[in-house]
Motif scaffolding. Structure first.
Motif, mmCIF file in Angstrom:
data_model
loop_
_atom_site.group_PDB
_atom_site.id
_atom_site.type_symbol
_atom_site.label_atom_id
_atom_site.label_comp_id
_atom_site.label_asym_id
_atom_site.label_seq_id
_atom_site.Cartn_x
_atom_site.Cartn_y
_atom_site.Cartn_z
ATOM 1 N N VAL A 1 -0.593 -11.520 -9.559
ATOM 2 C CA VAL A 1 -0.977 -10.032 -10.228
ATOM 3 C C VAL A 1 -2.504 -10.018 -10.183
ATOM 4 C CG1 VAL A 1 -0.563 -8.923 -12.249
ATOM 5 C CG2 VAL A 1 1.272 -9.739 -11.373
ATOM 6 N N ARG A 2 -3.208 -10.995 -10.817
ATOM 7 C CA ARG A 2 -4.415 -10.921 -10.824
ATOM 8 C C ARG A 2 -5.084 -10.710 -9.397
ATOM 9 N NH1 ARG A 2 -6.685 -8.780 -14.615
ATOM 10 N NH2 ARG A 2 -7.924 -7.805 -12.954
ATOM 11 N N GLU A 3 -4.737 -11.624 -8.539
ATOM 12 C CA GLU A 3 -5.306 -11.525 -7.025
ATOM 13 C C GLU A 3 -5.159 -9.994 -6.604
ATOM 14 O OE1 GLU A 3 -3.899 -12.989 -2.776
ATOM 15 O OE2 GLU A 3 -3.711 -14.470 -4.577
ATOM 16 N N VAL A 4 -4.074 -9.378 -6.792
ATOM 17 C CA VAL A 4 -3.819 -8.064 -6.308
ATOM 18 C C VAL A 4 -4.726 -7.108 -6.991
ATOM 19 C CG1 VAL A 4 -2.255 -6.156 -5.866
ATOM 20 C CG2 VAL A 4 -1.424 -8.604 -5.435
ATOM 21 N N LEU A 5 -4.595 -7.256 -8.227
ATOM 22 C CA LEU A 5 -5.343 -6.267 -8.875
ATOM 23 C C LEU A 5 -7.125 -6.270 -8.659
ATOM 24 C CD1 LEU A 5 -3.566 -6.426 -12.527
ATOM 25 C CD2 LEU A 5 -3.802 -4.293 -11.074
ATOM 26 N N ASP A 6 -7.572 -7.456 -8.476
ATOM 27 C CA ASP A 6 -8.942 -7.775 -8.189
ATOM 28 C C ASP A 6 -9.303 -7.068 -6.918
ATOM 29 O OD1 ASP A 6 -9.358 -8.701 -10.780
ATOM 30 O OD2 ASP A 6 -9.303 -10.866 -10.140
ATOM 31 N N ALA A 7 -8.312 -7.396 -5.938
ATOM 32 C CA ALA A 7 -8.352 -6.828 -4.499
ATOM 33 C C ALA A 7 -8.591 -5.387 -4.475
ATOM 34 C CB ALA A 7 -7.319 -7.218 -3.637
ATOM 35 N N ARG A 8 -8.617 -4.632 -5.481
ATOM 36 C CA ARG A 8 -8.934 -3.210 -5.422
ATOM 37 C C ARG A 8 -10.419 -3.078 -5.514
ATOM 38 N NH1 ARG A 8 -5.746 -0.652 -10.379
ATOM 39 N NH2 ARG A 8 -6.779 -2.308 -11.177
ATOM 40 N N ARG A 9 -11.247 -4.182 -6.233
ATOM 41 C CA ARG A 9 -12.582 -4.044 -6.212
ATOM 42 C C ARG A 9 -13.427 -5.481 -5.779
ATOM 43 N NH1 ARG A 9 -10.118 -4.499 -11.315
ATOM 44 N NH2 ARG A 9 -10.609 -6.370 -12.500
ATOM 45 N N PRO A 10 -14.415 -5.513 -5.429
ATOM 46 C CA PRO A 10 -14.933 -6.822 -5.052
ATOM 47 C C PRO A 10 -14.940 -7.921 -6.135
ATOM 48 C CG PRO A 10 -16.530 -5.122 -4.942
ATOM 49 C CD PRO A 10 -15.725 -4.475 -5.522
ATOM 50 N N PRO A 11 -14.424 -9.125 -5.566
ATOM 51 C CA PRO A 11 -14.071 -10.173 -6.633
ATOM 52 C C PRO A 11 -15.459 -10.592 -7.269
ATOM 53 C CG PRO A 11 -14.547 -11.085 -4.369
ATOM 54 C CD PRO A 11 -14.444 -9.460 -4.126
ATOM 55 N N PRO A 12 -15.508 -11.100 -8.461
ATOM 56 C CA PRO A 12 -16.555 -11.611 -9.523
ATOM 57 C C PRO A 12 -17.283 -12.647 -8.767
ATOM 58 C CG PRO A 12 -14.651 -12.276 -10.187
ATOM 59 C CD PRO A 12 -14.056 -11.306 -9.366
ATOM 60 N N PRO B 1 -1.651 8.238 -5.793
ATOM 61 C CA PRO B 1 -2.099 7.892 -4.576
ATOM 62 C C PRO B 1 -2.941 6.354 -4.630
ATOM 63 C CG PRO B 1 -3.123 9.762 -5.035
ATOM 64 C CD PRO B 1 -2.113 9.711 -5.970
ATOM 65 N N ASP B 2 -3.701 6.385 -5.845
ATOM 66 C CA ASP B 2 -4.377 4.938 -6.023
ATOM 67 C C ASP B 2 -3.602 3.733 -6.560
ATOM 68 O OD1 ASP B 2 -6.576 6.449 -5.432
ATOM 69 O OD2 ASP B 2 -7.159 7.032 -7.379
ATOM 70 N N LEU B 3 -2.201 3.972 -6.372
ATOM 71 C CA LEU B 3 -1.420 2.889 -7.091
ATOM 72 C C LEU B 3 -1.190 1.614 -6.099
ATOM 73 C CD1 LEU B 3 0.905 2.178 -9.451
ATOM 74 C CD2 LEU B 3 2.509 3.014 -7.936
ATOM 75 N N THR B 4 -1.470 0.611 -6.697
ATOM 76 C CA THR B 4 -1.505 -0.668 -5.938
ATOM 77 C C THR B 4 0.017 -1.315 -6.233
ATOM 78 O OG1 THR B 4 -3.671 -1.200 -6.216
ATOM 79 C CG2 THR B 4 -2.445 -3.000 -5.643
ATOM 80 N N VAL B 5 0.586 -1.937 -4.978
ATOM 81 C CA VAL B 5 1.913 -2.379 -5.129
ATOM 82 C C VAL B 5 2.076 -3.692 -4.767
ATOM 83 C CG1 VAL B 5 4.221 -2.094 -4.143
ATOM 84 C CG2 VAL B 5 2.684 -0.232 -4.212
ATOM 85 N N LEU B 6 2.876 -4.767 -5.330
ATOM 86 C CA LEU B 6 3.032 -6.104 -5.333
ATOM 87 C C LEU B 6 4.872 -6.090 -5.365
ATOM 88 C CD1 LEU B 6 2.820 -9.089 -5.312
ATOM 89 C CD2 LEU B 6 2.735 -9.012 -7.793
ATOM 90 N N TYR B 7 5.180 -6.464 -4.077
ATOM 91 C CA TYR B 7 6.601 -6.538 -3.760
ATOM 92 C C TYR B 7 7.076 -8.201 -4.144
ATOM 93 C CZ TYR B 7 6.423 -2.321 -1.199
ATOM 94 O OH TYR B 7 6.277 -1.118 -0.676
ATOM 95 N N MET B 8 8.230 -8.299 -4.582
ATOM 96 C CA MET B 8 8.801 -9.529 -4.910
ATOM 97 C C MET B 8 10.270 -9.832 -4.474
ATOM 98 S SD MET B 8 9.139 -9.656 -8.999
ATOM 99 C CE MET B 8 9.940 -8.625 -9.770
ATOM 100 N N ILE C 1 -1.463 3.879 -13.984
ATOM 101 C CA ILE C 1 -0.648 2.669 -13.864
ATOM 102 C C ILE C 1 -1.324 2.151 -12.721
ATOM 103 C CG2 ILE C 1 1.524 1.926 -12.943
ATOM 104 C CD1 ILE C 1 2.850 4.426 -14.079
ATOM 105 N N ASP C 2 -1.692 0.711 -13.249
ATOM 106 C CA ASP C 2 -2.882 -0.037 -12.343
ATOM 107 C C ASP C 2 -1.829 -0.557 -11.200
ATOM 108 O OD1 ASP C 2 -5.388 0.509 -13.639
ATOM 109 O OD2 ASP C 2 -4.106 -0.364 -15.118
ATOM 110 N N LEU C 3 -0.563 -1.057 -11.358
ATOM 111 C CA LEU C 3 0.050 -1.882 -10.504
ATOM 112 C C LEU C 3 1.455 -1.670 -10.608
ATOM 113 C CD1 LEU C 3 0.101 -4.189 -8.075
ATOM 114 C CD2 LEU C 3 0.100 -5.845 -10.091
ATOM 115 N N LEU C 4 2.203 -1.581 -9.426
ATOM 116 C CA LEU C 4 3.657 -1.244 -9.405
ATOM 117 C C LEU C 4 4.283 -2.616 -8.904
ATOM 118 C CD1 LEU C 4 6.390 -0.041 -9.146
ATOM 119 C CD2 LEU C 4 5.947 0.627 -6.800
ATOM 120 N N ILE C 5 4.826 -3.354 -9.677
ATOM 121 C CA ILE C 5 5.838 -4.588 -9.312
ATOM 122 C C ILE C 5 7.061 -4.284 -9.332
ATOM 123 C CG2 ILE C 5 6.145 -7.011 -10.016
ATOM 124 C CD1 ILE C 5 3.540 -6.935 -11.813
ATOM 125 N N THR C 6 7.699 -4.518 -7.825
ATOM 126 C CA THR C 6 9.058 -4.245 -7.636
ATOM 127 C C THR C 6 9.766 -4.992 -6.819
ATOM 128 O OG1 THR C 6 10.337 -2.365 -6.832
ATOM 129 C CG2 THR C 6 8.377 -2.792 -5.637
#
Length: 750
Positions: A736-747, A695-702, A669-674
């Protein structure tokens, strides 16, 4: 020289002396029997002469007396006293003298009644003893009296008791005798003391107590005494009797109490009943600092006007001895305007009243500000709740209208209608943001900013808002400190204040915006003491009266006509500034314009710096997302947006279902949106429990408003990814794209 007649015989002469003697005389023979007695003896003994003759002389003497006939015959003479018991019951004290053989065979006893003499002697002895006892008692009292006592004769001490020696610091009272008390007096008091010792013309009335100071002989310490002097006779000579009381400790204590009284920060007045009326006898230093004409000796009925009620309050306190308070307004001399005074009345003694007069002008202003804040908080909570629910509705309206617009061609006749719906929704979003700003429930994303830079960046827009008939002047402070604030919200504050100023000047005018560094003390603003940056917005408009000023920050309160204002502009300013840790105040009078002053805390060196922003090149992706939202319409909407963006979506309506889905799903699961605020389990709690297993889960709150689970006092925590509601397709996909890409260097090029 020989006489003309024959000389009398010795017997004749003896008889004449015997019979005419004033003292009682008795003759006895060798056997002690009375053979003769004169009239004085008969009278003394209370027995007729004839009855005395033939009686034993010993019978006249009490049986317990030491006077014995046999002893007399041996001694030949005897003197003494005895108590005679007369037949009539009377007792006489008798002094006797007996001589044997005045003629052979006859013995003479002379008796004298000494009853009166002995009684007088006894009385004299008793009086002497009583006087001696009295003198001894007074001597003991004087010597042991705790009050110093001195007798001055011709300016010298003739007598001193032990207490006087102790006060002066000498070991023995005798050390004072012969000396002058002036030796121990302070130089400035010697003249007055000398007058008192003689009760001279400059002295006070005899017996009146005065305070005098002396210096101890042993250690040089100053002693304060209350002294009373009277003229007496001592040793047959005029003298001055001085009785003193050592009041050194009492004087020190009185000074300490006076110092404490003067140190009371509240103005305090002491009133006393006198023959003239209620008279002021003392006031402390705090009272003396108040500009007024009041001073000791002033009468309450003459100083205070009847309408003030103060004189009546003082009389009431004296009459009832109750403690009570009364508040009234007064106008002190000079500028400054009306003040509020709270007076506490308390009876200190039967004839004393203490009046504590506290200026509560600032306190009442703070209380009013607090009541206003409470009212604003209550309305804010209501507004925040409405905005939260409204955001969910707007998410659906705006998103689905956006979907429909995407599906319609440019020439479709329905497109214009949908665009009207879209614009109305966007205006509703702005209204919701204002509600959240007022209620301080919006999410701030602050950073270090210089208000001069912000002001310079928006001045062109502000000038357009004001129009050509209103002049805008900017006064930027030098070396202006930075503040930690959301720049977009600061721009909103400036815009709202300028719009408010414009509407107050329908015929044109001038607006001045000024920035400067200030240091504030803790005071009526409610801010802590410290360094702040002030922004002032002043206009030359119509101004406001007191009633309007009191409600100016209330939501939906407006003085504009129907349809010309929502009443949220200044409420929004209030919410944003307070949520940013600052304060906003207004000064205005009808016809004299208005000034709004905003204070924001200067940013410290340790203030947080926002990370550089990153905008993804593409929206959408193919990752797996876990969506948790308790509102069904919003969850379905978010799922639709994400799925249209190419994502795989696992959806849950609460935290428990999210934990179950995560446990059942074997893949990554790449991202939790809650959502943040949900029943039973908050978004933060869901994230914490999922992170244990993933432990590697990324979280986006709304969320539509703040919650301490994610933010602190409305300020986003550093490192927390957050998307404010309402949700619309592009912002959601971009975040969502910004948070997912933040896990790795931006293109490259992103």
């Amino acid at each position: 020289m020989e006489s003309d007649g024959p000389r009398p015989s010795q017997a004749t002469l003896f008889r004449a002396v015997f019979d005419g003697a004033l003292d009682a005389m008795l003759l006895a023979d060798d056997h002690g029997v009375l053979v003769d007695a004169n009239d004085a003896a008969s009278e003394l003994l209370g027995v007729e002469r004839a009855l005395l003759l033939g009686r034993p002389a010993q019978s006249l003497v009490p049986s317990d007396s030491l006077v014995r006939w046999d002893d007399f015959r041996v001694a030949g003479a005897m003197r003494g006293e005895f108590t005679l018991a007369r037949p009539d019951g009377a007792a006489r004290e008798v002094e006797f003298s007996a001589t044997a053989d005045i003629v052979p065979g006859l013995h003479l006893a002379v008796l004298r009644d000494v009853t009166a003499r002995n009684l007088a002697r006894r009385d004299e002895r008793r009086a002497t003893a009583a006087l001696r006892d009295s003198e001894e008692r007074y001597r003991v009292l004087v010597d042991h009296s705790p009050e110093p006592m001195l007798v001055h004769v011709d300016g010298r001490i003739a007598f001193a008791n032990a207490a006087a020696a102790r006060v002066i610091g000498l070991p023995d009272p005798a050390a004072l005798v012969g000396r002058s008390i002036l030796e121990f007096a302070l130089p400035e008091t010697r003249e007055a003391i000398a007058e008192r010792m003689t009760l001279g013309p400059a002295a006070e009335a005899p017996g009146r107590t005065v305070t005098q100071r002396f210096v101890r002989a042993d250690d040089g310490r100053e002693v304060t005494c209350e002294v009373a002097t009277n003229m007496v006779v001592y040793g047959g000579r005029p003298a001055a009797l001085t009785v003193a009381r050592d009041v050194t400790e009492a004087t020190v204590a009185r000074r300490r109490v006076q110092a404490q009284f003067n140190g009371v920060p509240v103005p305090t007045y002491v009133w006393q009943r006198s023959p003239r009326g209620l008279e002021l006898i003392d006031l402390n230093d705090a009272a003396k600092k108040i500009p007024s004409r009041i001073a000791p000796g002033v009468l309450a009925r003459e100083y205070y006007p009847d309408e003030s009620g103060v004189a009546q309050d003082l009389e009431r306190c004296l009459a009832t001895s109750e403690t009570f308070q009364r508040e009234f307004a007064y106008a002190p001399p000079g500028p400054g305007g009306e003040r509020r005074m709270l007076v506490t009345y308390a009876s200190g003694a039967p004839d004393l009243v203490l009046a504590h007069a506290e200026d509560v002008t600032e306190r009442r202003a703070l209380e009013e500000r607090f009541r206003q804040t409470q009212k604003m908080e209550a309305v804010g909570r209501l507004a925040g709740g409405v905005a939260h629910d409204f955001n969910n509705l707007l998410s659906v309206i705006l998103s689905y209208s956006s979907f429909l617009l995407d599906d319609l061609g440019p020439a479709d006749p329905m497109r214009d209608d949908l665009e009207q719906v879209q614009r109305a929704g966007e205006r509703a979003v702005e209204l919701t943001r204002q509600l959240l700003a007022f209620s301080r429930q919006q999410i701030l994303q602050p950073k270090r900013i210089n208000l001069n830079v912000v002001l310079d960046g928006v001045q062109r827009m502000l000038r357009r808002v004001l129009g050509e008939d209103i002049e805008l002047t900017l006064r930027s402070g030098r070396d202006l400190g930075e503040v930690f604030a959301d720049p977009g919200q600061v721009e909103q504050v400036l815009m709202n204040l300028v719009v408010n100023a414009r509407d107050a000047m329908p015929g044109g005018g001038r607006v001045v915006i000024e920035t400067r560094n200030v240091a504030l003390d803790a005071g009526g603003s409610g801010l802590a003491a410290g360094d702040y940056v002030r922004v002032s917005v002043t206009d030359t408009g119509v101004g406001m009266d007191e009633a309007t000023r009191g409600r100016v920050f209330e939501p939906f309160f407006t003085t504009k006509g129907v349809g010309k204002g929502t009443g949220l502009g200044l409420a929004t300013v209030f919410g944003i500034v307070n949520q940013s840790g600052g304060d906003v105040a207004v000064e205005s009078e009808p016809g004299r314009g208005t000034t709004f002053r905003i204070h924001l805390p200067r940013a410290s060196d340790a203030a947080r710096v926002a990370p550089p922003s990153y905008r993804p090149a593409a929206l959408g992706g193919h990752e797996t997302l876990l969506l948790v939202e308790d509102e069904d319409t919003v969850r379905v909407l978010a799922r639709t947006i994400l799925q249209r963006g190419g994502y795989r979506v696992l959806e849950a309506h609460d935290g428990a279902e999210a934990l179950r889905l995560s446990g059942q799903f074997a893949g990554a699961i790449d991202l939790l949106i809650t959502d943040v605020v949900m029943p039973r389990m908050s978004g933060r709690q869901v994230a914490e429990r999922l992170l244990v297993a993933r432990p590697d889960l990324t979280v986006l709150y709304m969320s539509g408003y703040t919650d301490d689970a994610v933010v602190r006092h409305g300020v986003l925590e550093q490192g927390v990814a957050f998307l404010p509601k309402p949700i619309t397709p592009e912002p959601l996909l971009r975040k969502v794209r910004e948070v997912l890409d933040a896990r790795r260097p931006p293109p490259a090029g992103g």
